[in-house]
Write a protein that holds these residues in place. Structure first.
Motif, short mmCIF file in Angstrom:
data_model
loop_
_atom_site.label_atom_id
_atom_site.label_comp_id
_atom_site.label_asym_id
_atom_site.label_seq_id
_atom_site.Cartn_x
_atom_site.Cartn_y
_atom_site.Cartn_z
N VAL A 1 0.82 -1.21 0.00
CA VAL A 1 0.00 0.00 0.00
C VAL A 1 0.86 1.26 0.00
N ALA A 2 1.94 1.26 0.73
CA ALA A 2 2.80 2.45 0.79
C ALA A 2 3.42 2.75 -0.57
N ALA A 3 3.81 1.70 -1.29
CA ALA A 3 4.39 1.90 -2.62
C ALA A 3 3.35 2.43 -3.58
N ARG A 4 2.12 1.95 -3.47
CA ARG A 4 1.04 2.45 -4.33
C ARG A 4 0.77 3.92 -4.06
N LYS A 5 0.71 4.29 -2.79
CA LYS A 5 0.48 5.69 -2.45
C LYS A 5 1.62 6.57 -2.93
N SER A 6 2.83 6.05 -2.82
CA SER A 6 3.98 6.79 -3.30
C SER A 6 3.92 7.01 -4.80
N LYS A 7 3.50 5.98 -5.53
CA LYS A 7 3.41 6.09 -6.98
C LYS A 7 2.31 7.08 -7.37
N ILE A 8 1.18 7.02 -6.70
CA ILE A 8 0.08 7.94 -6.99
C ILE A 8 0.51 9.37 -6.69
N THR A 9 1.18 9.55 -5.57
CA THR A 9 1.64 10.88 -5.20
C THR A 9 2.62 11.43 -6.22
N SER A 10 3.52 10.61 -6.69
CA SER A 10 4.49 11.08 -7.69
C SER A 10 3.81 11.42 -9.00
N ILE A 11 2.80 10.66 -9.39
CA ILE A 11 2.06 10.96 -10.62
C ILE A 11 1.31 12.28 -10.47
N ILE A 12 0.71 12.49 -9.32
CA ILE A 12 -0.01 13.74 -9.08
C ILE A 12 0.95 14.92 -9.10
N VAL A 13 2.10 14.76 -8.47
CA VAL A 13 3.07 15.85 -8.44
C VAL A 13 3.57 16.17 -9.85
N VAL A 14 3.86 15.16 -10.63
CA VAL A 14 4.31 15.38 -12.01
C VAL A 14 3.22 16.07 -12.82
N SER A 15 1.98 15.65 -12.66
CA SER A 15 0.86 16.27 -13.38
C SER A 15 0.71 17.74 -12.99
N LEU A 16 0.80 18.02 -11.71
CA LEU A 16 0.69 19.41 -11.25
C LEU A 16 1.84 20.27 -11.78
N ILE A 17 3.04 19.72 -11.79
CA ILE A 17 4.18 20.47 -12.32
C ILE A 17 3.99 20.74 -13.80
N LEU A 18 3.51 19.75 -14.55
CA LEU A 18 3.25 19.96 -15.97
C LEU A 18 2.18 21.03 -16.20
N CYS A 19 1.14 21.01 -15.39
CA CYS A 19 0.10 22.03 -15.52
C CYS A 19 0.64 23.42 -15.18
N LEU A 20 1.47 23.50 -14.17
CA LEU A 20 2.06 24.78 -13.80
C LEU A 20 2.98 25.31 -14.90
N VAL A 21 3.77 24.44 -15.48
CA VAL A 21 4.65 24.84 -16.58
C VAL A 21 3.82 25.32 -17.77
N LEU A 22 2.76 24.60 -18.07
CA LEU A 22 1.87 25.00 -19.16
C LEU A 22 1.26 26.37 -18.89
N LEU A 23 0.83 26.60 -17.67
CA LEU A 23 0.26 27.89 -17.30
C LEU A 23 1.29 29.01 -17.43
N VAL A 24 2.50 28.78 -17.00
CA VAL A 24 3.56 29.79 -17.10
C VAL A 24 3.86 30.10 -18.57
N ILE A 25 3.91 29.07 -19.41
CA ILE A 25 4.18 29.28 -20.83
C ILE A 25 3.07 30.09 -21.48
N LEU A 26 1.82 29.74 -21.20
CA LEU A 26 0.70 30.47 -21.78
C LEU A 26 0.66 31.92 -21.29
N LEU A 27 0.93 32.12 -20.03
CA LEU A 27 0.95 33.47 -19.49
C LEU A 27 2.07 34.30 -20.11
N SER A 28 3.23 33.70 -20.29
CA SER A 28 4.34 34.45 -20.88
C SER A 28 4.06 34.78 -22.34
N VAL A 29 3.43 33.88 -23.08
CA VAL A 29 3.07 34.17 -24.48
C VAL A 29 2.05 35.30 -24.52
#
Length: 105
Positions: free
Chosen positions: A39-67
């Protein structure tokens, strides 16, 4: 040209999110036993996927705002340049009459 690049970015972004989602679905299939992944490994994997998704969304937002800000800056620069030209040369009544077609000989 920039719309093509931004649409390619969106396509790549959503394809990568779909791959993350399918990878997550495969990791929780019934074939996996609890011995392989606890269970701990599953939670860790889910957390890492969520963090990566949030970082990608933030980068996308920064790029769109800068354009957006860059386009706005170009527009303001063009307006200022036009205003300086109008101030330098001023409105020319003879030119306005020639362009309007009222002064036909």
């Amino acid at each position: 040209m920039s719309r093509i690049k931004s649409s390619n970015f969106f396509i790549i972004f959503f394809v990568s999110l779909a791959r993350l989602d399918s990878g997550m679905a495969n990791s929780f299939s019934s074939d996996d036993t609890s011995d392989e992944m606890d269970v701990a490994a599953r939670k860790s994997k889910i957390t890492s996927i969520i963090v990566v998704s949030l970082i990608l969304c933030l980068v996308l937002l920064v790029i769109l705002l800068s354009v957006f800000l860059y386009k706005r800056w170009q527009q303001k620069k063009k307006e200022n340049h036009h205003a300086r030209l109008m101030k330098l040369f001023g409105p020319d009544e003879e030119l306005d009459e020639e362009l309007s077609g009222n002064n036909i000989v």
